[in-house]
Scaffold this motif. Structure first.
Motif, PDB file in Angstrom:
ATOM      1  N   ASP A 172       5.937   7.121  -0.831  1.00 44.84           N
ATOM      2  CA  ASP A 172       5.738   6.075   0.169  1.00 44.84           C
ATOM      3  C   ASP A 172       4.459   5.335  -0.214  1.00 44.84           C
ATOM      4  O   ASP A 172       3.364   5.908  -0.174  1.00 44.84           O
ATOM      5  CB  ASP A 172       5.601   6.708   1.557  1.00 44.84           C
ATOM      6  CG  ASP A 172       5.454   5.678   2.657  1.00 44.84           C
ATOM      7  OD1 ASP A 172       4.417   4.995   2.693  1.00 44.84           O
ATOM      8  OD2 ASP A 172       6.366   5.563   3.492  1.00 44.84           O
ATOM      9  N   LYS A 185       1.818   1.814  -0.283  1.00 45.62           N
ATOM     10  CA  LYS A 185       1.361   0.657   0.491  1.00 45.62           C
ATOM     11  C   LYS A 185       0.269  -0.069  -0.272  1.00 45.62           C
ATOM     12  O   LYS A 185      -0.616   0.560  -0.851  1.00 45.62           O
ATOM     13  CB  LYS A 185       0.858   1.100   1.867  1.00 45.62           C
ATOM     14  CG  LYS A 185       1.942   1.755   2.724  1.00 45.62           C
ATOM     15  CD  LYS A 185       1.388   2.289   4.023  1.00 45.62           C
ATOM     16  CE  LYS A 185       2.516   2.826   4.903  1.00 45.62           C
ATOM     17  NZ  LYS A 185       3.183   4.002   4.282  1.00 45.62           N
ATOM     18  N   LEU A 237       3.545  -4.765   9.175  1.00 42.65           N
ATOM     19  CA  LEU A 237       3.726  -3.894   8.014  1.00 42.65           C
ATOM     20  C   LEU A 237       5.181  -3.995   7.597  1.00 42.65           C
ATOM     21  O   LEU A 237       6.086  -3.807   8.419  1.00 42.65           O
ATOM     22  CB  LEU A 237       3.374  -2.449   8.378  1.00 42.65           C
ATOM     23  CG  LEU A 237       3.584  -1.372   7.307  1.00 42.65           C
ATOM     24  CD1 LEU A 237       2.643  -1.604   6.138  1.00 42.65           C
ATOM     25  CD2 LEU A 237       3.357   0.005   7.905  1.00 42.65           C
ATOM     26  N   SER A 238       5.422  -4.318   6.321  1.00 39.87           N
ATOM     27  CA  SER A 238       6.807  -4.539   5.908  1.00 39.87           C
ATOM     28  C   SER A 238       7.090  -3.918   4.548  1.00 39.87           C
ATOM     29  O   SER A 238       6.325  -4.094   3.601  1.00 39.87           O
ATOM     30  CB  SER A 238       7.111  -6.043   5.853  1.00 39.87           C
ATOM     31  OG  SER A 238       6.182  -6.711   5.013  1.00 39.87           O
ATOM     32  N   PRO A 239       8.200  -3.185   4.435  1.00 44.98           N
ATOM     33  CA  PRO A 239       8.634  -2.705   3.118  1.00 44.98           C
ATOM     34  C   PRO A 239       9.228  -3.854   2.318  1.00 44.98           C
ATOM     35  O   PRO A 239       9.650  -4.870   2.872  1.00 44.98           O
ATOM     36  CB  PRO A 239       9.694  -1.659   3.462  1.00 44.98           C
ATOM     37  CG  PRO A 239      10.215  -2.061   4.792  1.00 44.98           C
ATOM     38  CD  PRO A 239       9.103  -2.748   5.514  1.00 44.98           C
ATOM     39  N   TYR A 240       9.237  -3.699   1.018  1.00 45.35           N
ATOM     40  CA  TYR A 240       9.855  -4.710   0.153  1.00 45.35           C
ATOM     41  C   TYR A 240      10.323  -4.023  -1.124  1.00 45.35           C
ATOM     42  O   TYR A 240       9.946  -2.889  -1.407  1.00 45.35           O
ATOM     43  CB  TYR A 240       8.864  -5.839  -0.168  1.00 45.35           C
ATOM     44  CG  TYR A 240       7.667  -5.414  -0.993  1.00 45.35           C
ATOM     45  CD1 TYR A 240       7.629  -5.623  -2.368  1.00 45.35           C
ATOM     46  CD2 TYR A 240       6.564  -4.815  -0.395  1.00 45.35           C
ATOM     47  CE1 TYR A 240       6.531  -5.240  -3.124  1.00 45.35           C
ATOM     48  CE2 TYR A 240       5.453  -4.433  -1.136  1.00 45.35           C
ATOM     49  CZ  TYR A 240       5.448  -4.649  -2.501  1.00 45.35           C
ATOM     50  OH  TYR A 240       4.360  -4.258  -3.248  1.00 45.35           O
ATOM     51  N   VAL A 274      12.973  -2.579  -1.783  1.00 44.10           N
ATOM     52  CA  VAL A 274      13.497  -1.261  -1.421  1.00 44.10           C
ATOM     53  C   VAL A 274      14.566  -0.826  -2.436  1.00 44.10           C
ATOM     54  O   VAL A 274      15.599  -1.471  -2.586  1.00 44.10           O
ATOM     55  CB  VAL A 274      14.088  -1.282   0.002  1.00 44.10           C
ATOM     56  CG1 VAL A 274      14.658   0.086   0.362  1.00 44.10           C
ATOM     57  CG2 VAL A 274      13.014  -1.690   1.016  1.00 44.10           C
ATOM     58  N   HIS A 287      12.210  -1.806  -6.851  1.00 41.19           N
ATOM     59  CA  HIS A 287      10.905  -2.261  -7.324  1.00 41.19           C
ATOM     60  C   HIS A 287      10.734  -1.978  -8.815  1.00 41.19           C
ATOM     61  O   HIS A 287      11.090  -0.909  -9.314  1.00 41.19           O
ATOM     62  CB  HIS A 287       9.779  -1.596  -6.529  1.00 41.19           C
ATOM     63  CG  HIS A 287       8.460  -2.296  -6.706  1.00 41.19           C
ATOM     64  ND1 HIS A 287       7.642  -2.054  -7.775  1.00 41.19           N
ATOM     65  CD2 HIS A 287       7.833  -3.231  -5.942  1.00 41.19           C
ATOM     66  CE1 HIS A 287       6.559  -2.812  -7.664  1.00 41.19           C
ATOM     67  NE2 HIS A 287       6.649  -3.530  -6.563  1.00 41.19           N
ATOM     68  N   THR A 331       9.357   3.611  -2.344  1.00 42.38           N
ATOM     69  CA  THR A 331       9.424   2.437  -1.472  1.00 42.38           C
ATOM     70  C   THR A 331       8.016   1.896  -1.240  1.00 42.38           C
ATOM     71  O   THR A 331       7.157   2.600  -0.694  1.00 42.38           O
ATOM     72  CB  THR A 331      10.062   2.777  -0.118  1.00 42.38           C
ATOM     73  OG1 THR A 331      11.358   3.347  -0.322  1.00 42.38           O
ATOM     74  CG2 THR A 331      10.203   1.524   0.737  1.00 42.38           C
ATOM     75  N   HIS A 353       5.234  -0.939   0.458  1.00 44.26           N
ATOM     76  CA  HIS A 353       5.055  -1.683   1.704  1.00 44.26           C
ATOM     77  C   HIS A 353       3.883  -2.646   1.556  1.00 44.26           C
ATOM     78  O   HIS A 353       2.890  -2.335   0.894  1.00 44.26           O
ATOM     79  CB  HIS A 353       4.761  -0.733   2.872  1.00 44.26           C
ATOM     80  CG  HIS A 353       5.818   0.289   3.117  1.00 44.26           C
ATOM     81  ND1 HIS A 353       5.999   1.383   2.284  1.00 44.26           N
ATOM     82  CD2 HIS A 353       6.750   0.398   4.096  1.00 44.26           C
ATOM     83  CE1 HIS A 353       7.005   2.119   2.743  1.00 44.26           C
ATOM     84  NE2 HIS A 353       7.472   1.547   3.841  1.00 44.26           N
ATOM     85  N   VAL A 408       0.775  -4.387   3.251  1.00 50.60           N
ATOM     86  CA  VAL A 408      -0.164  -4.132   4.343  1.00 50.60           C
ATOM     87  C   VAL A 408      -1.058  -5.360   4.521  1.00 50.60           C
ATOM     88  O   VAL A 408      -1.507  -5.939   3.523  1.00 50.60           O
ATOM     89  CB  VAL A 408      -1.031  -2.887   4.034  1.00 50.60           C
ATOM     90  CG1 VAL A 408      -1.991  -2.592   5.168  1.00 50.60           C
ATOM     91  CG2 VAL A 408      -0.139  -1.685   3.765  1.00 50.60           C
TER      92      VAL A 408
END
Length: 349
Positions: free
Chosen positions: A179, A181, A204-207, A209, A212, A235, A237, A239
């Protein structure tokens, strides 16, 4: 080499964030003279017009690559985007050493590069000789390299935390969950809707997914360390902060191993590494503990799930995750003290 020798440096992509941070660090390096700053879109302008915080420095104006007298350059730091860097680096004279901060020479399998980066590699003849620039794990090869490919920011944080554990069997290589960030500067300086203040702020957004581009880099290095194919769940994220990166890795411990064993394994692995600090038991790494510095902090915690551990690592994505690591590799390439011009402590608060 002698500590008084002057090494003439060019910076390609000097108007990007990684190029700018490289200039910030290199400006205080006693052995570096910056002789060329290359930024095609801003050619002809003084750097201080693009980055006013450099107004106190006496630096050459921004130019295009074709305007550079490469006879006046010993080493090129490349901060160009992936897909662009390889063609520009291929044009450089063979006597110019290269420290590349793009992704173009990180992957050893060029088929994997084409799959993840959307096109064939433009300089396969150079790719074979490129050395992966994770300084703490490739010092000897870096010392003799002409072309060093600095890792991506996420792989730097992840691999510093996991490589020694995978290599020694302290963790299993299956079931790794990462995980991650990062601050907004990791997306670069070009205009993108998702990094506008009103889009990225207060959220806060994941991208990326499951897709990457740093995933194959992580798997390549973990697989090489463990001697087997490795697949990870990764994954990232976004920030709402400018700098900083933190990776929380969930791992299965090796048979009979404990979190304390993993912590000791990391301490042993980095006993001679000035920039990697394995924090004391119970201390939680945080981005504000390394901001603006070339340090990486790593913490190890027992998971409440038996046989598993949580390994947390944090870096400044623009320093240890890019420009700082590039300068660290430069120091190794030229036989200088590895910490030269990188001694600054984290900026806090």
């Amino acid at each position: 080499m002698t500590s008084t020798q002057t090494i003439r440096a060019a910076v390609l992509g000097a108007s990007g964030y990684t190029g700018a941070d490289l200039i910030r660090l290199a400006a205080r390096h006693p052995n570096i003279e910056i002789t060329a700053l290359i930024a095609k879109a801003h050619a002809g302008q003084p750097l201080a017009k693009v980055y006013p915080h450099f107004a106190s420095l006496d630096l050459p104006a921004l130019v295009t690559s074709d305007e550079v007298d490469w006879n006046e350059v010993d080493v090129a730091f490349c901060g160009l985007p992936h897909g662009t860097a390889h063609s520009e680096i291929a044009k450089l004279p063979e006597n110019v050493k290269v420290v590349d901060m793009s992704a173009d020479f990180r992957l050893r399998d060029l088929g994997t590069y084409a799959q993840w980066y959307g096109g064939e590699h433009g300089a396969p003849e150079l790719a074979d000789g490129a050395v992966y620039g994770l300084t703490e794990h490739y010092r000897d090869a870096i010392a003799d390299a002409r072309l060093v490919a600095c890792p991506g920011c996420y792989p730097t944080a992840v691999l510093l935390a996991l490589l020694p554990l995978a290599k020694t069997g302290l963790i299993a290589t299956d079931g790794i969950i990462i995980d991650a960030k990062s601050g907004v500067s990791g997306a670069g300086r070009s205009l993108k809707q998702n990094i506008l203040f009103s889009e990225a702020g207060e959220g806060l957004s994941p991208y990326g997914v499951g897709t990457h581009r740093h995933v194959p880099e992580i798997e390549q290095e973990l697989g090489a360390a463990a001697g087997t194919s490795v697949t990870v769940n990764f994954t990232p994220h976004l920030v709402p902060m400018t700098r900083g990166e933190l990776c929380t890795c969930y791992v299965q411990l090796g048979t009979g191993k404990t979190a304390d064993d993993a912590r000791q394994g990391l301490e042993d692995a980095y006993a001679g590494s000035p920039f990697v600090r394995v924090v004391e038991e119970g201390v939680i790494p945080a981005t504000q503990h390394v901001r603006g510095s070339n340090y990486c902090h790593i913490g190890v915690f027992a998971d409440r799930i038996p046989g598993r551990a949580i390994v947390i690592s944090t870096i400044d994505n623009l320093v240890k995750g890019s420009a700082g690591q590039a300068l660290q590799n430069f120091n190794v390439m030229y036989g200088l003290d590895e910490t030269t011009a990188l001694e600054q402590l984290p900026l806090f608060p």
